[in-house]
Write a protein that holds these residues in place. Structure first.
Motif, PDB file in Angstrom:
ATOM      1  N   SER A  30       0.843  -1.189   0.000  1.00 59.53           N
ATOM      2  CA  SER A  30       0.000   0.000   0.000  1.00 59.53           C
ATOM      3  C   SER A  30       0.883   1.246   0.000  1.00 59.53           C
ATOM      4  O   SER A  30       2.025   1.207   0.478  1.00 59.53           O
ATOM      5  N   PRO A  31       0.392   2.369  -0.518  1.00 69.09           N
ATOM      6  CA  PRO A  31       1.193   3.600  -0.484  1.00 69.09           C
ATOM      7  C   PRO A  31       1.643   3.964   0.930  1.00 69.09           C
ATOM      8  O   PRO A  31       2.779   4.398   1.134  1.00 69.09           O
ATOM      9  N   GLN A  32       0.767   3.781   1.908  1.00 70.46           N
ATOM     10  CA  GLN A  32       1.123   4.093   3.288  1.00 70.46           C
ATOM     11  C   GLN A  32       2.218   3.157   3.792  1.00 70.46           C
ATOM     12  O   GLN A  32       3.178   3.587   4.428  1.00 70.46           O
ATOM     13  N   GLY A  33       2.064   1.869   3.487  1.00 66.30           N
ATOM     14  CA  GLY A  33       3.073   0.908   3.904  1.00 66.30           C
ATOM     15  C   GLY A  33       4.403   1.144   3.209  1.00 66.30           C
ATOM     16  O   GLY A  33       5.470   1.015   3.819  1.00 66.30           O
ATOM     17  N   ARG A  34       4.348   1.499   1.955  1.00 69.80           N
ATOM     18  CA  ARG A  34       5.578   1.755   1.204  1.00 69.80           C
ATOM     19  C   ARG A  34       6.340   2.951   1.797  1.00 69.80           C
ATOM     20  O   ARG A  34       7.564   2.907   1.954  1.00 69.80           O
ATOM     21  N   GLU A  35       5.607   3.989   2.128  1.00 68.24           N
ATOM     22  CA  GLU A  35       6.253   5.163   2.710  1.00 68.24           C
ATOM     23  C   GLU A  35       6.847   4.840   4.078  1.00 68.24           C
ATOM     24  O   GLU A  35       7.912   5.351   4.443  1.00 68.24           O
ATOM     25  N   LEU A  36       6.157   3.997   4.848  1.00 68.30           N
ATOM     26  CA  LEU A  36       6.691   3.590   6.146  1.00 68.30           C
ATOM     27  C   LEU A  36       8.001   2.837   5.968  1.00 68.30           C
ATOM     28  O   LEU A  36       9.000   3.119   6.655  1.00 68.30           O
ATOM     29  N   PHE A  37       8.033   1.874   5.041  1.00 65.89           N
ATOM     30  CA  PHE A  37       9.265   1.121   4.791  1.00 65.89           C
ATOM     31  C   PHE A  37      10.392   2.044   4.321  1.00 65.89           C
ATOM     32  O   PHE A  37      11.545   1.884   4.705  1.00 65.89           O
ATOM     33  N   SER A 196       0.089   1.789  11.832  1.00 68.37           N
ATOM     34  CA  SER A 196      -0.125   1.887  10.388  1.00 68.37           C
ATOM     35  C   SER A 196      -1.413   1.140  10.047  1.00 68.37           C
ATOM     36  O   SER A 196      -1.576  -0.033  10.398  1.00 68.37           O
ATOM     37  N   ASP A 197      -2.324   1.802   9.356  1.00 68.26           N
ATOM     38  CA  ASP A 197      -3.659   1.230   9.184  1.00 68.26           C
ATOM     39  C   ASP A 197      -4.238   1.526   7.804  1.00 68.26           C
ATOM     40  O   ASP A 197      -5.333   2.084   7.687  1.00 68.26           O
ATOM     41  N   PRO A 198      -3.535   1.162   6.729  1.00 64.89           N
ATOM     42  CA  PRO A 198      -4.091   1.419   5.401  1.00 64.89           C
ATOM     43  C   PRO A 198      -5.368   0.607   5.176  1.00 64.89           C
ATOM     44  O   PRO A 198      -5.417  -0.581   5.521  1.00 64.89           O
ATOM     45  N   GLY A 204     -11.419  -6.148   5.260  1.00 68.12           N
ATOM     46  CA  GLY A 204     -12.845  -5.990   5.526  1.00 68.12           C
ATOM     47  C   GLY A 204     -13.179  -5.659   6.963  1.00 68.12           C
ATOM     48  O   GLY A 204     -14.352  -5.507   7.302  1.00 68.12           O
ATOM     49  N   ALA A 205     -12.189  -5.530   7.825  1.00 67.70           N
ATOM     50  CA  ALA A 205     -12.432  -5.199   9.225  1.00 67.70           C
ATOM     51  C   ALA A 205     -12.474  -3.682   9.416  1.00 67.70           C
ATOM     52  O   ALA A 205     -12.197  -2.910   8.501  1.00 67.70           O
ATOM     53  N   SER A 206     -12.792  -3.274  10.621  1.00 73.02           N
ATOM     54  CA  SER A 206     -12.902  -1.854  10.950  1.00 73.02           C
ATOM     55  C   SER A 206     -11.531  -1.192  10.981  1.00 73.02           C
ATOM     56  O   SER A 206     -10.496  -1.872  10.990  1.00 73.02           O
ATOM     57  N   PRO A 207     -11.498   0.144  11.030  1.00 73.74           N
ATOM     58  CA  PRO A 207     -10.228   0.819  11.321  1.00 73.74           C
ATOM     59  C   PRO A 207      -9.683   0.366  12.676  1.00 73.74           C
ATOM     60  O   PRO A 207     -10.417  -0.131  13.532  1.00 73.74           O
ATOM     61  N   LEU A 208      -8.383   0.534  12.850  1.00 73.93           N
ATOM     62  CA  LEU A 208      -7.728   0.139  14.089  1.00 73.93           C
ATOM     63  C   LEU A 208      -8.315   0.907  15.266  1.00 73.93           C
ATOM     64  O   LEU A 208      -8.542   2.110  15.191  1.00 73.93           O
TER      65      LEU A 208
END
Length: 412
Positions: A30-37, A196-198, A204-208
């Motif tokens: 995910s874009p968020q995960g990529r930026e974190l890495f 991190s919660d993309p 299919g679950a809720s936000p963290l």
């Protein structure tokens, strides 16, 4: 064209990471995960193998400190982002990356290298031993009750935004690290990984969500981060609670957090992964069978500087034993070493010796027992440790054993 290995340049990161995604099946982060890495990558500790302009191999390391028996935090290379492009496998790329990386770890003065394995069968040949295990649970909360300790009713629970709760949660986590071998002291920036919660990674679950446990004085004694996955059938709700992590400083806070998660409306299952194999939850539940425990490997440990590593940890009993160590990949560790601990709690000494060997094993077995969660006797029963002096196995096994199961709470 000859392959070239070199340290990663900052402007090569995207090509390097694209290769890594391809090596792991081609699913884009995910874009968020990529930026974190990107923010966590240490370029000076990252290696790429290049075939012209194409990156075909990678390995990196994070600068960690890992808790060892006795509570010391030992510098360790957290090996990560290891991959080889499918077109370049079986050509020695991985072996060359492991060779260069362990040489660099030795030069950096780190006694340990640690990793989590996407394929555990790979890393034993490079001297890594499986040192921690974790248990995943899927609890049927309609069948399973919790038997909570005194004081649980006095714990106040409060729902808080996960990002806003980070400072309190990190303070709790930091107090727990030295208590359990295998835990990592989080470096700056790593707290972001916990929240991190993309949306594309929620399944299919809720936000963290985050719930904190507070003492009477308002101090935070624990927290749980989780998601709720709604589900329905003709019979009604079949919701699930998916627990990301739960840490607490005392039994009452631990029990209060689990009781909350077990009682969320319209849910009948609590799922959690990566819990310690001696987790209190296993002793709070009324029926462990309907909690469906599943055990899997966690942290793999490699002794890079054998005497420094063995002297860094504490031991549970006095011991004086000569180890005959095999280590073909890091030959500076090979040979006979006398490990001496004068008394329980005394500082260990590990020195080269020409005295007769009393236990024979490889550095892989030393990595497995290093954190105190794997018994030397169990490895001997599997034929992986040989006793050369009667009684040496029992003496050494008692010394290496730990009081709590080692545990890695999160990947890297």
């Amino acid at each position: 064209m000859a392959l070239e290995m070199r340290v990663l340049e900052q402007d090569e990161w995207d090509v390097w990471f694209d290769h890594l995604e391809l090596a792991f099946g081609g699913v884009a982060e995910s874009p968020q995960g990529r930026e974190l890495f990107r923010s966590l990558t240490e370029p000076a500790r990252s290696l790429g193998v290049w075939d012209g302009a194409e990156c075909v191999g990678s390995a990196s390391a994070f600068s960690f400190r890992v808790a060892v028996p006795g509570g010391a935090l030992v510098p360790a290379a957290g090996v990560t982002m290891v991959g080889v492009t499918p077109t370049h496998r079986r050509r020695g790329v991985l072996s060359s990356l492991m060779r260069r990386q362990l040489d660099d770890v030795r030069v950096a003065g780190e006694a340990l290298a640690v990793l989590t394995a996407s394929d555990p069968a790979i890393y034993g040949r490079f001297g890594y031993g499986t040192a921690t295990y974790s248990v995943a649970l899927e609890v049927d909360t309609a069948r399973v009750r919790l038997n909570v300790p005194p004081g649980t009713d006095g714990v106040r629970l409060r729902l808080v935004d996960p990002v806003r709760a980070l400072p309190d949660c990190e303070r709790v986590y930091a107090q727990l690290v030295a208590r359990r071998p295998g835990m990592l002291a989080r470096q700056p920036g790593w707290e972001r990984a916990a929240v991190s919660d993309p949306p594309e990674d929620r399944g299919g679950a809720s936000p963290l969500k985050c719930v904190v446990a507070e003492r009477a004085d308002g101090g935070v004694a624990g927290y749980a981060r989780y998601r709720v996955k709604a589900d329905w059938s003709a019979a009604g709700s079949e919701g699930k609670v998916e627990v990301a992590d739960l840490d607490a400083l005392d039994p009452a806070a631990t029990a209060a957090l689990w009781r909350y998660l077990f009682s969320i409306d319209l849910t009948w299952t609590v799922r959690t992964g990566k819990r310690p194999v001696d987790d209190p939850l296993l002793h709070l539940v009324s029926d462990v069978r309907w909690s469906r425990p599943t055990v899997r490997d966690g942290l793999h440990v490699r002794l890079v500087d054998l005497p420094a590593a063995l002297e860094a940890r504490a031991y549970g009993a006095a011991v004086d034993v000569v180890l005959e160590v095999e280590d073909a990949f890091c030959p500076w560790n090979a040979g006979r070493w006398r490990l001496t601990v004068a008394a329980n709690g005394a500082k260990a000494s590990c020195t080269r010796t020409s005295d007769p060997a009393e236990l024979a094993l490889s550095v892989r077995e030393l990595g497995a027992v290093y954190l105190g969660g794997v018994a030397l006797g169990a490895l001997a029963a599997a034929g992986r440790v040989r006793e050369l002096r009667p009684g040496a196995l029992t003496e050494a096994s008692r010394a290496f054993a730990g009081d709590v199961a080692p545990w890695l709470p999160h990947g890297f």
